[in-house]
Design a protein around this motif. Sequence first.
Motif, short mmCIF file in Angstrom:
data_model
loop_
_atom_site.label_atom_id
_atom_site.label_comp_id
_atom_site.label_asym_id
_atom_site.label_seq_id
_atom_site.Cartn_x
_atom_site.Cartn_y
_atom_site.Cartn_z
N PRO A 346 5.41 -56.41 -43.62
CA PRO A 346 5.53 -55.66 -42.36
C PRO A 346 4.68 -56.20 -41.22
O PRO A 346 4.84 -55.79 -40.08
N GLY A 347 3.75 -57.12 -41.50
CA GLY A 347 2.89 -57.64 -40.45
C GLY A 347 1.70 -56.73 -40.22
O GLY A 347 1.50 -55.72 -40.90
N PRO A 348 0.84 -57.09 -39.26
CA PRO A 348 -0.32 -56.25 -38.94
C PRO A 348 0.10 -54.83 -38.55
O PRO A 348 1.24 -54.60 -38.10
N ALA A 349 -0.83 -53.89 -38.68
CA ALA A 349 -0.53 -52.49 -38.36
C ALA A 349 -0.09 -52.34 -36.91
O ALA A 349 0.81 -51.54 -36.60
N CYS A 350 -0.69 -53.12 -36.02
CA CYS A 350 -0.38 -52.99 -34.59
C CYS A 350 1.03 -53.44 -34.25
O CYS A 350 1.52 -53.14 -33.15
N TYR A 351 1.72 -54.12 -35.17
CA TYR A 351 3.10 -54.52 -34.90
C TYR A 351 4.06 -53.33 -34.94
O TYR A 351 5.19 -53.43 -34.46
N GLY A 352 3.64 -52.25 -35.58
CA GLY A 352 4.48 -51.06 -35.63
C GLY A 352 5.67 -51.18 -36.55
O GLY A 352 6.70 -50.54 -36.34
N ARG A 353 5.55 -52.00 -37.60
CA ARG A 353 6.65 -52.19 -38.53
C ARG A 353 6.36 -51.60 -39.91
O ARG A 353 6.96 -51.98 -40.90
N GLY A 354 5.42 -50.69 -39.95
CA GLY A 354 5.11 -50.03 -41.21
C GLY A 354 3.84 -50.49 -41.88
O GLY A 354 3.44 -49.93 -42.91
N GLY A 355 3.19 -51.51 -41.35
CA GLY A 355 1.93 -51.96 -41.93
C GLY A 355 0.82 -50.96 -41.67
O GLY A 355 0.72 -50.39 -40.58
N THR A 356 -0.01 -50.73 -42.68
CA THR A 356 -1.12 -49.78 -42.53
C THR A 356 -2.48 -50.39 -42.82
O THR A 356 -3.51 -49.81 -42.47
N GLN A 357 -2.50 -51.56 -43.45
CA GLN A 357 -3.77 -52.19 -43.77
C GLN A 357 -4.29 -53.00 -42.58
O GLN A 357 -3.50 -53.63 -41.87
N PRO A 358 -5.60 -53.01 -42.35
CA PRO A 358 -6.15 -53.72 -41.19
C PRO A 358 -6.09 -55.23 -41.38
O PRO A 358 -6.24 -55.75 -42.49
N THR A 359 -5.85 -55.94 -40.28
CA THR A 359 -5.80 -57.40 -40.29
C THR A 359 -6.69 -57.93 -39.17
O THR A 359 -7.22 -57.17 -38.35
N VAL A 360 -6.82 -59.26 -39.12
CA VAL A 360 -7.61 -59.89 -38.06
C VAL A 360 -6.98 -59.61 -36.69
O VAL A 360 -7.68 -59.38 -35.70
N THR A 361 -5.65 -59.61 -36.60
CA THR A 361 -4.99 -59.28 -35.34
C THR A 361 -5.32 -57.86 -34.91
O THR A 361 -5.60 -57.61 -33.72
N ASP A 362 -5.31 -56.93 -35.85
CA ASP A 362 -5.71 -55.56 -35.52
C ASP A 362 -7.16 -55.52 -35.03
O ASP A 362 -7.49 -54.75 -34.10
N ALA A 363 -8.02 -56.33 -35.63
CA ALA A 363 -9.42 -56.38 -35.21
C ALA A 363 -9.53 -56.85 -33.76
O ALA A 363 -10.35 -56.34 -32.99
N HIS A 364 -8.71 -57.82 -33.37
CA HIS A 364 -8.73 -58.29 -31.98
C HIS A 364 -8.24 -57.20 -31.03
O HIS A 364 -8.77 -57.06 -29.92
N VAL A 365 -7.24 -56.45 -31.45
CA VAL A 365 -6.75 -55.36 -30.61
C VAL A 365 -7.85 -54.32 -30.42
O VAL A 365 -8.09 -53.83 -29.30
#
Length: 671
Positions: A346-365
């Motif tokens: 699903p990609g990073p959580a911030c992509y809005g595709r169902g991901g819930t686990q934190p990623t580096v991209t989410d950390a940047h956001v």
Amino acid sequence: MRVGIEVGGTFTDLVAVERGEVRVVKVPSTPRSPDIGAFNALEVAGIAPGAVTDLVHGSTVATNAILERRGAEIAFIATAGFRDILFMQRHDRRQIYDLHYRKPVPPVRRRDCFEVVERIGSGGEVLLALDEETVRRDLIPALRAGGYGAVAICLLSAYAEPVHEKRLRAIIADAIPGVRIACSHEVAPEFREFERASTTALSAYVQPVIDGYLDRFEAALGKAGFSGHFSVMQSNGGRIPAVAMRSNAISALLSGPAAGVVGAIRQAGRSERGNLITFDMGGTSTDVALVRDGLPSLAPETEVDGLPIRTPVLDINTVGAGGGSLVWIDDGGMLRVGPRSAGADPGPACYGRGGTQPTVTDAHVVRGTIRPDAFLGGGMKLDANAAHKAFESIAGRLGMNVREAAAAAIRLAVANIVRAIQLVSTERGRDPRDYALLPFGGAGPLLAAEIAEELGIREILVPPNPGVISALGLLSADYAMAQGVTRRMPLDNDAPGALLAEHGRFREAAGRAFASMGLEGALEHTLEIDMRFVGQAFEIPVAVDPGHLPSLTAADLGDRFAEAHRRVYLHGGEPGRTVELVGLRFGVRHPLEALPEVRERASNLSRPEAAEVTTGGRVVAARLADAASLLEGEAVIGPALVEGYSSTTWVPPGWRIARDGAGNMLMRKEG
């Protein structure tokens, strides 16, 4: 029109060049059918395949086939007594404290491993002839019954004399028409039996996958009206026509990372920078490489899933620290980043595709270095609330607020990448402070300044459209071939003549190969010699200009080896120590015409004057700038975010960035 399409773990990138104009596109990858992502990129770019005259492709299909164990059912054939070589492997232990450690699993079951009676000595002499009667009576029926998709043949010392492998292949091909056969003397003609066996088995394992992928891709191109040249990127930094990839699929293993290094070198050359540390941070991983005088280093071997692959590859070190790398806490309560990834789905959580686990991209956001409204030039909106929510659990367990937890994750990602760079620089006798850092990939410029500070690097070169440099590298790559062979000989007065003869044979073979591919014209050759002290376990690569071979002396070779040995081990070349040549690494290129200058893709994105970014434990107001609007010589002083279509560059306090005459952005630490 010339088009490069690079399929990554998260995004598929396209760069198209036509009459001096450049088009740049990024679309989400389709991991289950990578070719669909490639055609999606063409559609979004508004390019009809029939208008393309030169298409260059790079993908992770071969790598994923090994990692996901989706290759063909294969048979493995070895010399009698060596049936279990793929399972015994080396007597080392990668994780010495893991009580449940198991060696990497080979791509073939033991019941599918067979033996033939024969024996070749290490000098190439036939010690025991191939027992053809037993092959026909016992082996052929077993292969027929197995219904294998491919056969891997690796006979003892075949690198020195392949007569038995050739004969065995002929017998099998005659008895079982159409079966794919990989022979070690063609795939990896070098000593060290396990590595050669592993490479041959993996080549047979992925060959049907690559063939099937290329068949689908070429069929779809044909239906769409494509009639141009179709070539595929190799791990050695060069490309070859797709038809040639069908004889050695293993050479396409790391095509994406190799393309990125090539694109970075080409673009840095416009700014007259040849000493580089390239740093490609994509969605799944980060790849780093060291480039000296505009030339990347070739490594003789790499690994995938713990299995060695003996084929020439660009010397790239990979760590699981990409934008999609998961941030997690281990059983000991320590914060971790990667190697697991959220991938494209699903990609990073911030992509809005169902991901819930934190990623580096989410950390940047969360930190503020990626603005949700500016991702892909505003073409893909990110969910900031989902990114904050993903970090709540991590923050709670660490006793921090969400911003602090995100900043800690980014610091850890920086540390992982710094360590990877040290492996290709300081541990190879190179001081990273003597190089410029060239970040690319969608996430590279976001961390470049912090990585440079850790390493003492004072200059960063950010190319235009850094998120698609790998696709640009596909178009920038020369047609190339590379081959390693084992040729053990003492370093004496006869060695230079033997080198000259060996290189002459390779030149003739390479000339015929390029002519068969329709590539006429002058070829550029390179040569590296693997040398060591007699009794030493590891070789040192020594580069030699093939043009100097006629005048080369044994003393010249000895001096070059001593210099290379001292650079790595801080000693070498002492009187009385005997040196030997072990292997030769030939390279040949058909130079490509120059590409037009690449500029930033413009984005019609409205921006506020500043954004809040967490840095150094505090929140600062960072100026916002448009990468496409930054004029030559115009400087932006940190803290600032320079936003482009494919990536954002974070300029921390104490740094400044300015566009140079070649279209690159130079970032330097002030003071």
